[in-house]
Design an enzyme around this catalytic site. Structure first.
Site, PDB file in Angstrom:
ATOM      1  N   ASP A  13       0.863  -1.177   0.000  1.00 12.59           N
ATOM      2  CA  ASP A  13       0.000   0.000   0.000  1.00 12.59           C
ATOM      3  C   ASP A  13       0.902   1.230   0.000  1.00 12.59           C
ATOM      4  OD1 ASP A  13       0.828   0.415   2.613  1.00 12.59           O
ATOM      5  OD2 ASP A  13      -1.171   0.373   3.492  1.00 12.59           O
ATOM      6  N   HIS A  14       0.272   2.400   0.086  1.00 12.05           N
ATOM      7  CA  HIS A  14       1.050   3.650  -0.007  1.00 12.05           C
ATOM      8  C   HIS A  14       2.137   3.755   1.066  1.00 12.05           C
ATOM      9  CE1 HIS A  14      -2.416   4.131   2.606  1.00 12.05           C
ATOM     10  NE2 HIS A  14      -1.682   4.965   3.321  1.00 12.05           N
ATOM     11  N   CYS A  70       2.873  -3.356   3.986  1.00 11.39           N
ATOM     12  CA  CYS A  70       2.071  -2.187   4.340  1.00 11.39           C
ATOM     13  C   CYS A  70       2.843  -1.465   5.440  1.00 11.39           C
ATOM     14  CB  CYS A  70       0.643  -2.567   4.744  1.00 11.39           C
ATOM     15  SG  CYS A  70       0.488  -3.587   6.209  1.00 11.39           S
ATOM     16  N   THR A  72       2.740  -1.365   8.815  1.00 13.40           N
ATOM     17  CA  THR A  72       3.217  -2.250   9.882  1.00 13.40           C
ATOM     18  C   THR A  72       3.412  -3.686   9.428  1.00 13.40           C
ATOM     19  OG1 THR A  72       0.935  -2.751  10.467  1.00 13.40           O
ATOM     20  CG2 THR A  72       2.019  -0.922  11.667  1.00 13.40           C
ATOM     21  N   GLY A  75      -1.847  -5.393   8.732  1.00 12.57           N
ATOM     22  CA  GLY A  75      -3.062  -5.484   7.922  1.00 12.57           C
ATOM     23  C   GLY A  75      -2.900  -6.465   6.776  1.00 12.57           C
ATOM     24  N   HIS A 103       9.889 -24.201   9.121  1.00 17.96           N
ATOM     25  CA  HIS A 103       8.835 -24.882   9.882  1.00 17.96           C
ATOM     26  C   HIS A 103       7.433 -24.601   9.360  1.00 17.96           C
ATOM     27  CE1 HIS A 103      11.218 -25.757  13.846  1.00 17.96           C
ATOM     28  NE2 HIS A 103      11.866 -26.131  12.755  1.00 17.96           N
ATOM     29  N   ASN A 104       7.220 -23.450   8.741  1.00 17.34           N
ATOM     30  CA  ASN A 104       5.851 -23.072   8.355  1.00 17.34           C
ATOM     31  C   ASN A 104       5.629 -23.054   6.853  1.00 17.34           C
ATOM     32  OD1 ASN A 104       6.686 -20.770  10.779  1.00 17.34           O
ATOM     33  ND2 ASN A 104       5.166 -22.330  11.229  1.00 17.34           N
ATOM     34  N   ARG A 114       7.059   0.830   7.563  1.00 17.41           N
ATOM     35  CA  ARG A 114       7.347   1.828   8.587  1.00 17.41           C
ATOM     36  C   ARG A 114       8.075   1.214   9.771  1.00 17.41           C
ATOM     37  NH1 ARG A 114       1.291   4.529   8.156  1.00 17.41           N
ATOM     38  NH2 ARG A 114       1.764   5.922   6.411  1.00 17.41           N
ATOM     39  N   ARG A 137       7.671 -33.647  10.243  1.00 22.07           N
ATOM     40  CA  ARG A 137       6.651 -33.337  11.255  1.00 22.07           C
ATOM     41  C   ARG A 137       6.041 -31.957  11.033  1.00 22.07           C
ATOM     42  NH1 ARG A 137      11.468 -32.111  13.593  1.00 22.07           N
ATOM     43  NH2 ARG A 137      11.590 -30.279  14.947  1.00 22.07           N
ATOM     44  N   HIS A 138       6.794 -31.089  10.361  1.00 21.90           N
ATOM     45  CA  HIS A 138       6.245 -29.751  10.095  1.00 21.90           C
ATOM     46  C   HIS A 138       5.162 -29.812   9.026  1.00 21.90           C
ATOM     47  CE1 HIS A 138       9.295 -28.342  12.738  1.00 21.90           C
ATOM     48  NE2 HIS A 138      10.237 -28.893  11.985  1.00 21.90           N
TER      49      HIS A 138
HETATM   50  C1  RB5 Z   1      -1.912   2.830   6.405  1.00 20.02           C
HETATM   51  O1  RB5 Z   1      -1.961   4.027   7.067  1.00 20.02           O
HETATM   52  C2  RB5 Z   1      -1.698   1.685   7.405  1.00 20.02           C
HETATM   53  O2  RB5 Z   1      -2.814   1.515   8.204  1.00 20.02           O
HETATM   54  C3  RB5 Z   1      -1.364   0.404   6.661  1.00 20.02           C
HETATM   55  O3  RB5 Z   1      -0.234   0.607   5.877  1.00 20.02           O
HETATM   56  C4  RB5 Z   1      -1.044  -0.805   7.516  1.00 20.02           C
HETATM   57  O4  RB5 Z   1      -0.024  -0.523   8.419  1.00 20.02           O
HETATM   58  C5  RB5 Z   1      -2.186  -1.495   8.119  1.00 20.02           C
HETATM   59  O5  RB5 Z   1      -2.054  -2.501   8.807  1.00 20.02           O
END
Ligand code: RB5
Length: 152
Positions: A13-14, A70, A72, A75, A103-104, A114, A137-138
């Site tokens: 995303d942005h 994104c 964090t 999302g 393992h996954n 960010r 096992r995984h």
């Molecule tokens: C966008 O502002 C932010 O919410 C998105 O990039 C993300 O971190 C959501 O989980």
């Protein structure tokens, strides 16, 4: 047309557009092919739209591996993991990236634009692409995911 088996599908995303562009360049320098589902600029977009595009392309088998970003990474992880067959791993460090493969058998790597700087993000992508799944096992444990999907 690029070989889907050798292609990484990527979306963001942005909030993570700049890191996506840097990682794309990194992947291309390493000789990988990249399918970029967008966005192609920094205008505000909704991360579920791009998470869905990448998750569907990986879940369908069109591409074996994807990368989502994104702000964090949270999302995008939530969106991608709603798709059966997707094992999306939000990674902040090399240990997590390695273990998500061993393992996954993670098929989507998620990063926070960010949260994680360019150099660490590149290292995470590198080890995530190079580390094989251990199976055994995984695999038995991953098979239990299907039962959860069936009973949900
Ligand atoms: C966008 O502002 C932010 O919410 C998105 O990039 C993300 O971190 C959501 O989980």
């Amino acid at each position: 047309m690029t070989d889907p088996n050798a292609t990484i599908v990527i979306g963001c995303d942005h909030a993570a557009y700049e890191l996506k562009e840097k990682l794309k360049a990194f992947l291309l320098r390493r000789g990988a092919a990249v399918e970029d589902v967008g966005p192609h600029g920094t205008a505000s977009v909704d991360y579920p739209d791009y998470g869905k595009k990448v998750a569907e392309l990986v879940a369908s088998g069109r591409y074996p591996r994807g990368i989502l970003l994104c702000g964090t990474g949270l999302g995008m992880s939530m969106v991608a993991n709603r798709f059966p067959g997707i094992r999306a791993a939000l990674c902040h460090d090399l240990f997590g990236a390695i273990m998500s493969r061993k393992h996954n058998d993670a098929n989507i790597l998620v990063l926070g634009g960010r949260v994680t700087g360019e150099t660490l993000a590149e290292e995470i992508v590198k080890v995530w692409l190079e580390t094989p799944f251990e199976g055994g096992r995984h695999q038995d444990r991953l098979n239990l995911f299907d039962r959860i999907d069936e009973s949900a």
